[in-house]
Enzyme design. Structure first.
Site, PDB file in Angstrom:
ATOM      1  N   GLU A 285      62.576  81.587  10.850  1.00  0.00           N
ATOM      2  CA  GLU A 285      61.396  81.096   9.921  1.00  0.00           C
ATOM      3  C   GLU A 285      61.768  79.614   9.617  1.00  0.00           C
ATOM      4  O   GLU A 285      60.979  78.850   9.151  1.00  0.00           O
ATOM      5  CB  GLU A 285      61.783  82.003   8.644  1.00  0.00           C
ATOM      6  CG  GLU A 285      60.223  82.210   7.836  1.00  0.00           C
ATOM      7  CD  GLU A 285      60.405  83.106   6.828  1.00  0.00           C
ATOM      8  OE1 GLU A 285      60.051  84.355   7.044  1.00  0.00           O
ATOM      9  OE2 GLU A 285      61.241  82.891   5.894  1.00  0.00           O
ATOM     10  N   HIS A 306      72.665  98.232  29.082  1.00  0.00           N
ATOM     11  CA  HIS A 306      72.005  99.193  29.982  1.00  0.00           C
ATOM     12  C   HIS A 306      70.457  99.335  29.765  1.00  0.00           C
ATOM     13  O   HIS A 306      70.067 100.027  30.186  1.00  0.00           O
ATOM     14  CB  HIS A 306      72.668 100.704  29.601  1.00  0.00           C
ATOM     15  CG  HIS A 306      74.197 100.896  29.619  1.00  0.00           C
ATOM     16  ND1 HIS A 306      74.603 101.307  30.768  1.00  0.00           N
ATOM     17  CD2 HIS A 306      75.236 100.220  29.132  1.00  0.00           C
ATOM     18  CE1 HIS A 306      76.039 101.219  30.826  1.00  0.00           C
ATOM     19  NE2 HIS A 306      76.397 100.479  29.910  1.00  0.00           N
ATOM     20  N   LYS A 420      48.796  87.764   5.688  1.00  0.00           N
ATOM     21  CA  LYS A 420      48.715  88.190   4.474  1.00  0.00           C
ATOM     22  C   LYS A 420      47.375  88.078   4.233  1.00  0.00           C
ATOM     23  O   LYS A 420      46.517  89.026   3.652  1.00  0.00           O
ATOM     24  CB  LYS A 420      49.441  87.608   3.243  1.00  0.00           C
ATOM     25  CG  LYS A 420      51.209  87.846   3.505  1.00  0.00           C
ATOM     26  CD  LYS A 420      51.828  87.454   2.331  1.00  0.00           C
ATOM     27  CE  LYS A 420      53.413  87.447   2.652  1.00  0.00           C
ATOM     28  NZ  LYS A 420      54.083  86.821   1.608  1.00  0.00           N
TER      29      LYS A 420
END
Ligand code: PA5
Length: 435
Positions: A285, A306, A420
């Site tokens: 951010e 793995h 948003k």
């Protein structure tokens, strides 16, 4: 001091290239410490570390003690910067299974409001059934959708179980000192409140009540953490490449300029996963803007060797690793012998698990470096509260310096609003109607 070892990046970057960055890293560090750069009204986190408990910290300790005594479960509601720090600290210090065996006197801690999953909510409801619980709600704005929905439901449950007054004594709000919906609700209901300093953005708030209250409820010594952060504030003020902050910030910028666009932040500790998440937000951010930014990825070794191992070893050469190491614990596990030795492990009889871990670490690093993936190593030392406080502050400082070197404002996050707006439009929130 945390040791940053860059001996495994040579070949991808050169010493003259690194030294040529000296002025740049000096300027970035000065910009931060002199508070002259973009976003300088969000530098309150620089001054958070203290050696002695403040009145606010004493209140946090008292509230944590009350929750520990009257609750079997503490639900911590928050998302992003209002969530990742406390979870990271608790899981790193107490392990991902920290809730097992806990109850009144040492409550279980569950996190809510960090997503919109109905399954997760249903599970929480089952976990709370018949339990005495308290709620810590963390939101600077008080209107973030995910925690607001979770908190509305939990508040209703508390009121039904304990009545209004009982519920009010079990809700702790951590929010803005003056404004926002949560502040207004807390003031009206008389909940105990703690302040998120307006000058510390969410991703820099772990050493504020955001992190400290839930961490204290987990029984972790928050003053030891604060002292570790204070150690860091003093120790990492050096203006030279003696400073591990400089090495980390300069090295990752240099690697980025050489085409390494992904940083894999990793450790051999399963409890490290959420610290990886916190670091991801901190750097992602802060740096991901203006078309720039290293993609912050995380991994847990050896488990992820793995799954991701093949890609790291032979995939596109656009990645570097930052390996965080902690000293092995005092309590050892010694590998036993087996008469039949069908698993072929008798060659390790008498060796400790951390001996094997050390060899895995060295072998993996050599393989990745040979494969063209440079590795920065961060040796933290003992895994203690104090060292964790130091690590938090060290990484925050490194992030500020690194982002200024990248030429971005480390302290804003304009891109977070876009999803948003779309979501509010789709939900029909008043004021967000489709134009
Ligand atoms: O760092 C940030 O700004 C975000 O991650 C916020 O912390 C997150 O969106 C939660 O916001 P609020 O604390 O206002 O609920």
């Amino acid at each position: 001091m945390i040791k940053v070892d860059i001996s495994n990046v040579w070949g991808q970057v050169s010493l003259p290239d690194l030294l040529a960055l000296e002025k740049e890293v000096f300027d970035a560090h000065m910009t931060l410490s002199e508070r002259t750069g973009a976003g300088n009204d969000f530098l309150g986190w620089l001054d958070l570390p203290v050696r002695e408990p403040t009145e606010e910290i004493k209140r946090i300790q008292a509230a944590a003690e009350k929750i520990r005594n009257d609750s079997e479960v503490c639900v911590v509601v928050g998302i992003g910067g209002s969530y990742l720090g406390p979870r990271a600290a608790i899981e790193l210090l107490q392990g991902p299974n920290h809730n097992i065996g806990k109850g009144k006197g040492n409550p279980q801690i569950f996190f809510a409001g960090n997503g919109l999953s109905t399954r997760h909510w249903n599970e929480l409801m089952r976990l709370l059934e018949g339990k005495d619980f308290s709620v810590i709600v963390i939101s600077k704005s008080g209107t973030t959708t995910e925690p607001a929905i979770a908190f509305r439901g939990l508040k209703w449950m508390l009121e039904r179980k304990y009545g209004t007054d009982g519920a009010n004594s079990r809700i702790y709000a951590i929010t803005d000192p003056a404004k926002g919906a949560l502040r207004q609700m807390a003031d009206e209901q008389g909940w105990e409140t703690f302040v998120i300093p307006p000058s510390a953005g969410g991703r820099f708030s772990v050493l504020t009540p955001v992190g400290l209250l839930p961490i204290a409820v987990a029984g972790i010594d928050i003053m030891a953490m604060m002292n570790g952060a204070a150690d860091a504030k003093e120790a990492y003020d050096i203006r030279s490449f003696e400073n591990p902050v400089w090495l980390y910030a300069a090295c990752r910028n240099l690697l980025y300029r050489n085409g390494k666009t992904i940083e894999l932040f990793e450790s051999y500790e399963p409890g490290f996963k959420m610290l990886g998440g916190w670091w991801q937000q901190l750097f992602g951010e802060s740096e991901g803007k203006d078309g720039k930014g290293i993609f912050p990825a995380t991994a847990e070794f050896t488990a992820d060797l793995h799954s991701l191992g093949q890609l790291i070893q032979e995939g596109e050469r656009n990645m570097f690793e930052t390996m965080v190491r902690f000293d092995a614990p005092e309590q050892k596990y010694v590998i036993g012998s087996d008469v039949k030795n069908l698993d072929g492990l008798n060659y390790l009889t008498g060796k400790t698990l951390d001996f094997v871990d050390e060899k895995a670490y060295l072998g993996t690093m050599a393989a990745h470096v040979d494969g063209g993936v440079p590795v920065i190593t961060m040796d933290v030392g003992e895994l203690t509260e104090r060292k964790l406080g130091e690590l938090f502050y060290f990484l925050e400082l490194s992030c500020g310096v690194s982002a200024y070197m990248l030429g971005v404002n480390p302290f804003n996050q304009p891109g977070v609003e876009m999803y948003k707006k779309n979501m509010f439009q789709l939900l029909g929130k008043p004021g967000y109607e489709t134009k």
